[in-house]
Design an enzyme around this catalytic site. Sequence first.
Site, PDB file in Angstrom:
ATOM      1  N   GLN A  31     -13.229-179.682 -75.440  1.00 47.81           N
ATOM      2  CA  GLN A  31     -14.569-179.122 -75.220  1.00 47.81           C
ATOM      3  C   GLN A  31     -15.300-179.088 -76.568  1.00 47.81           C
ATOM      4  O   GLN A  31     -14.674-179.295 -77.623  1.00 47.81           O
ATOM      5  CB  GLN A  31     -14.475-177.700 -74.624  1.00 47.81           C
ATOM      6  CG  GLN A  31     -13.416-176.844 -75.218  1.00 47.81           C
ATOM      7  CD  GLN A  31     -12.821-175.815 -74.255  1.00 47.81           C
ATOM      8  OE1 GLN A  31     -13.342-175.448 -73.173  1.00 47.81           O
ATOM      9  NE2 GLN A  31     -11.691-175.287 -74.677  1.00 47.81           N
ATOM     10  N   HIS A  62     -13.567-157.467 -72.267  1.00 47.92           N
ATOM     11  CA  HIS A  62     -12.117-157.468 -72.488  1.00 47.92           C
ATOM     12  C   HIS A  62     -11.472-156.173 -72.005  1.00 47.92           C
ATOM     13  O   HIS A  62     -10.359-156.188 -71.468  1.00 47.92           O
ATOM     14  CB  HIS A  62     -11.808-157.738 -73.965  1.00 47.92           C
ATOM     15  CG  HIS A  62     -12.184-159.131 -74.381  1.00 47.92           C
ATOM     16  ND1 HIS A  62     -12.993-159.398 -75.477  1.00 47.92           N
ATOM     17  CD2 HIS A  62     -11.897-160.335 -73.833  1.00 47.92           C
ATOM     18  CE1 HIS A  62     -13.162-160.703 -75.574  1.00 47.92           C
ATOM     19  NE2 HIS A  62     -12.517-161.301 -74.587  1.00 47.92           N
ATOM     20  N   ASP A 138      -2.543-176.799 -69.912  1.00 47.60           N
ATOM     21  CA  ASP A 138      -3.552-176.582 -68.871  1.00 47.60           C
ATOM     22  C   ASP A 138      -3.007-175.509 -67.920  1.00 47.60           C
ATOM     23  O   ASP A 138      -1.881-175.643 -67.420  1.00 47.60           O
ATOM     24  CB  ASP A 138      -3.799-177.911 -68.121  1.00 47.60           C
ATOM     25  CG  ASP A 138      -4.985-177.817 -67.166  1.00 47.60           C
ATOM     26  OD1 ASP A 138      -5.687-178.837 -67.007  1.00 47.60           O
ATOM     27  OD2 ASP A 138      -5.200-176.721 -66.594  1.00 47.60           O
ATOM     28  N   GLY A 139      -3.795-174.501 -67.673  1.00 46.53           N
ATOM     29  CA  GLY A 139      -3.334-173.389 -66.842  1.00 46.53           C
ATOM     30  C   GLY A 139      -2.888-173.819 -65.457  1.00 46.53           C
ATOM     31  O   GLY A 139      -1.932-173.250 -64.909  1.00 46.53           O
ATOM     32  N   ASP A 156      -8.806-165.651 -67.732  1.00 50.35           N
ATOM     33  CA  ASP A 156      -9.954-165.470 -68.623  1.00 50.35           C
ATOM     34  C   ASP A 156     -10.443-166.858 -69.021  1.00 50.35           C
ATOM     35  O   ASP A 156     -10.274-167.312 -70.162  1.00 50.35           O
ATOM     36  CB  ASP A 156      -9.535-164.661 -69.860  1.00 50.35           C
ATOM     37  CG  ASP A 156     -10.673-164.539 -70.863  1.00 50.35           C
ATOM     38  OD1 ASP A 156     -10.380-164.386 -72.073  1.00 50.35           O
ATOM     39  OD2 ASP A 156     -11.842-164.606 -70.447  1.00 50.35           O
ATOM     40  N   SER A 157     -11.009-167.556 -68.050  1.00 52.12           N
ATOM     41  CA  SER A 157     -11.343-168.975 -68.286  1.00 52.12           C
ATOM     42  C   SER A 157     -12.830-169.140 -68.583  1.00 52.12           C
ATOM     43  O   SER A 157     -13.617-168.209 -68.464  1.00 52.12           O
ATOM     44  CB  SER A 157     -11.003-169.781 -67.025  1.00 52.12           C
ATOM     45  OG  SER A 157     -11.970-169.509 -66.027  1.00 52.12           O
ATOM     46  N   THR A 158     -13.167-170.336 -68.938  1.00 54.24           N
ATOM     47  CA  THR A 158     -14.575-170.727 -69.016  1.00 54.24           C
ATOM     48  C   THR A 158     -15.107-170.806 -67.587  1.00 54.24           C
ATOM     49  O   THR A 158     -14.374-170.580 -66.621  1.00 54.24           O
ATOM     50  CB  THR A 158     -14.683-172.124 -69.674  1.00 54.24           C
ATOM     51  OG1 THR A 158     -13.709-172.980 -69.070  1.00 54.24           O
ATOM     52  CG2 THR A 158     -14.441-172.048 -71.168  1.00 54.24           C
ATOM     53  N   PRO A 163     -12.885-178.197 -68.436  1.00 53.63           N
ATOM     54  CA  PRO A 163     -11.474-177.848 -68.231  1.00 53.63           C
ATOM     55  C   PRO A 163     -11.266-176.614 -67.346  1.00 53.63           C
ATOM     56  O   PRO A 163     -10.229-176.446 -66.740  1.00 53.63           O
ATOM     57  CB  PRO A 163     -10.954-177.623 -69.653  1.00 53.63           C
ATOM     58  CG  PRO A 163     -12.143-177.468 -70.515  1.00 53.63           C
ATOM     59  CD  PRO A 163     -13.243-178.201 -69.863  1.00 53.63           C
TER      60      PRO A 163
HETATM   61  N1  SAM Z   1     -14.936-164.459 -71.672  1.00 57.68           N
HETATM   62  C1  SAM Z   1     -15.318-165.838 -71.482  1.00 57.68           C
HETATM   63  C2  SAM Z   1     -16.090-165.999 -70.210  1.00 57.68           C
HETATM   64  O1  SAM Z   1     -16.178-165.065 -69.449  1.00 57.68           O
HETATM   65  O2  SAM Z   1     -16.632-167.091 -70.022  1.00 57.68           O
HETATM   66  C3  SAM Z   1     -14.104-166.710 -71.544  1.00 57.68           C
HETATM   67  C4  SAM Z   1     -13.551-166.703 -72.895  1.00 57.68           C
HETATM   68  S1  SAM Z   1     -12.218-167.725 -73.325  1.00 57.68           S
HETATM   69  C5  SAM Z   1     -12.909-168.408 -74.757  1.00 57.68           C
HETATM   70  C6  SAM Z   1     -12.184-169.068 -72.170  1.00 57.68           C
HETATM   71  C7  SAM Z   1     -10.965-169.899 -72.488  1.00 57.68           C
HETATM   72  O3  SAM Z   1     -10.547-170.656 -71.361  1.00 57.68           O
HETATM   73  C8  SAM Z   1     -11.191-170.917 -73.613  1.00 57.68           C
HETATM   74  O4  SAM Z   1     -10.350-170.603 -74.688  1.00 57.68           O
HETATM   75  C9  SAM Z   1     -10.827-172.262 -72.978  1.00 57.68           C
HETATM   76  O5  SAM Z   1     -10.236-173.155 -73.882  1.00 57.68           O
HETATM   77  C10 SAM Z   1      -9.882-171.802 -71.887  1.00 57.68           C
HETATM   78  N2  SAM Z   1      -9.663-172.764 -70.801  1.00 57.68           N
HETATM   79  C11 SAM Z   1     -10.591-173.478 -70.123  1.00 57.68           C
HETATM   80  N3  SAM Z   1      -9.996-174.242 -69.181  1.00 57.68           N
HETATM   81  C12 SAM Z   1      -8.655-173.984 -69.256  1.00 57.68           C
HETATM   82  C13 SAM Z   1      -7.517-174.455 -68.543  1.00 57.68           C
HETATM   83  N4  SAM Z   1      -7.643-175.356 -67.533  1.00 57.68           N
HETATM   84  N5  SAM Z   1      -6.297-173.977 -68.876  1.00 57.68           N
HETATM   85  C14 SAM Z   1      -6.164-173.062 -69.877  1.00 57.68           C
HETATM   86  N6  SAM Z   1      -7.205-172.578 -70.610  1.00 57.68           N
HETATM   87  C15 SAM Z   1      -8.435-173.045 -70.285  1.00 57.68           C
END
Ligand code: SAM
Length: 286
Positions: A31, A62, A138-139, A156-158, A163
């Site tokens: 990303q 959080h 990857d989760g 807590d994903s994007t 991704p």
């Molecule tokens: N609090 C934020 C929100 O509400 O949008 C999310 C914060 S955190 C930075 C989101 C995390 O999800 C990122 O570190 C990203 O790399 C991770 N992420 C995205 N897709 C993922 C996946 N398929 N597996 C694991 N982590 C993932």
Amino acid sequence: MTKTWAETLYDAWGQQYNIDKIYFESGTGHQHLLIFHNSIFGRVMALDGVVQTTQKDEFIYHEMLTHVPLLAHGKARRVLIIGGGDGGILREVCKHRDVERITQVEIDQAVIDMAKKYLPAHSDGAYDDPRANIVIADGIDFITGTSEKFDLIISDSTDPIGPGEVLFTNSFYGNCRRCLNPGGILVTQNGVPFMQMDEVKGTAKQLSQLFADWHFYTAAVPTYVGGVMSFAWASDDTQLRHIPLERVRENFRASGITTRYYTPDIHRASFALPRYLLDAIGKSVE
Ligand code: SAM
């Protein structure tokens, strides 16, 4: 001339930040990662043009995504975090002394590395907690392949673009249910309903087909613009969401945790949803 950054989450509307200083900007292979300073929100992290977290208001999100399920459950020992690369969720989970093991599955090592360097208070040393087991993967691959069981799973994903998209699928939710111990809880970041109602409806439809109890709870997080932020809740224990306020108060007191947003009253009230949201997820007033 002031440098600015416009969030690109929505085509026809969005927020803009003045940039005082850019700390990091690069593609990571997964990303586009940007960390900059804004005079109001402090240091801001954005992924693929979407605000992820800011120094000023990260505590709200959080605290709510961790203490609500942990203080409702009351006996969680094994926690799984999906995503959460900035470390804020890990920091808050680590405050629960009775939690014995925390597995965090983050797809992008660069987010962890840059958050440690430029947003150190987010993790606040939690990545060095002996209970923390960090997995770079990857989760969806992890949750599909693991035989481990957890008392709490926090996604807590994007947003479901890039991704993060796979973390809003039936396969993900179904495998989370498979990986929960009896009485376990799944909570997820589920977007701003007023602006992302399809995301909420999609999650509601899937969770309702998988779990005995599902709902949403909310909190107002200023930088997640467009209204309150929603958190999905799912469990096969139909009582945990309704535990009496006095029990929440007892669990909170016993935890010894100090917070800046979470309170037992906020915990209970956060599950009260407005009529338009209840209608959208097909629920009458509970
Ligand atoms: N609090 C934020 C929100 O509400 O949008 C999310 C914060 S955190 C930075 C989101 C995390 O999800 C990122 O570190 C990203 O790399 C991770 N992420 C995205 N897709 C993922 C996946 N398929 N597996 C694991 N982590 C993932």
